[in-house]
Design a protein around this motif. Sequence first.
Motif, PDB file in Angstrom:
ATOM      1  N   VAL A  49      -3.661   4.615   0.564  1.00 38.83           N
ATOM      2  CA  VAL A  49      -3.825   4.225  -0.790  1.00 38.83           C
ATOM      3  C   VAL A  49      -4.639   5.355  -1.454  1.00 38.83           C
ATOM      4  O   VAL A  49      -4.089   5.752  -2.664  1.00 38.83           O
ATOM      5  N   PRO A  62       0.812  -1.247   0.068  1.00 35.12           N
ATOM      6  CA  PRO A  62       0.024  -0.110  -0.042  1.00 35.12           C
ATOM      7  C   PRO A  62       0.944   1.252   0.011  1.00 35.12           C
ATOM      8  O   PRO A  62       0.344   2.340  -0.580  1.00 35.12           O
ATOM      9  N   PRO A 100      -0.209   3.577  -6.899  1.00 37.70           N
ATOM     10  CA  PRO A 100      -1.559   3.598  -6.054  1.00 37.70           C
ATOM     11  C   PRO A 100      -2.460   2.640  -7.086  1.00 37.70           C
ATOM     12  O   PRO A 100      -3.417   1.919  -6.369  1.00 37.70           O
TER      13      PRO A 100
END
Length: 194
Positions: free
Chosen positions: A133, A82, A87
């Motif tokens: 995230v 994460p 992302p």
Amino acid sequence: MGEKKTARPLRADAERSVRAILEAAERLLSQDPGASMEQIAAEAEVSRTTIHRRFAHRQALIDALALSAARQLAQAVDDGRPTTAPPLVALHRITANVLQVKGAWTFALSLPATPGSEAAALHEEMARHCLTVLDRARAEHLIDEAADLPWLQRVYYALLGETLHGNPTDPTTDPDTLAARVVDTLLHGAGPRN
């Protein structure tokens, strides 16, 4: 001054017994939340003595089940990287991993974590990773800069829940395909595509 005792690791056979008991408990309790320790022992193919030696009482078994599932879920989130993966990659991997774990441990993960427990701490850490995230996705312009991240987190959790418990006739069960649906819906909604 007394030394703090640490739990000794279980022998391999004892570890297998505990794993079998937890897996059996998940299967039985998801069908019948009132299943007895004896029923769980029979399902796990261990003796009543073994289950009672490992778990002093039913609540201890349920607490261990919740902790085991929380640890597996936390590992699934960590495996999605994460904080380091791009992302969009992290969001997809975490989603696929979480769907796989949640699908296997629906009863255990439906249990509320006892405040202050290791399971509660793991759930809090996972929630922080989710916001991380989403914040990283916002920084990459995948999410609108004005987006309310805690709200988006709730929407994401709802999408995960619906994916796991939604339409039972949906033929798609592949975690990667389901993750793509969840991420696409989260990032683009149902609006027309350009």
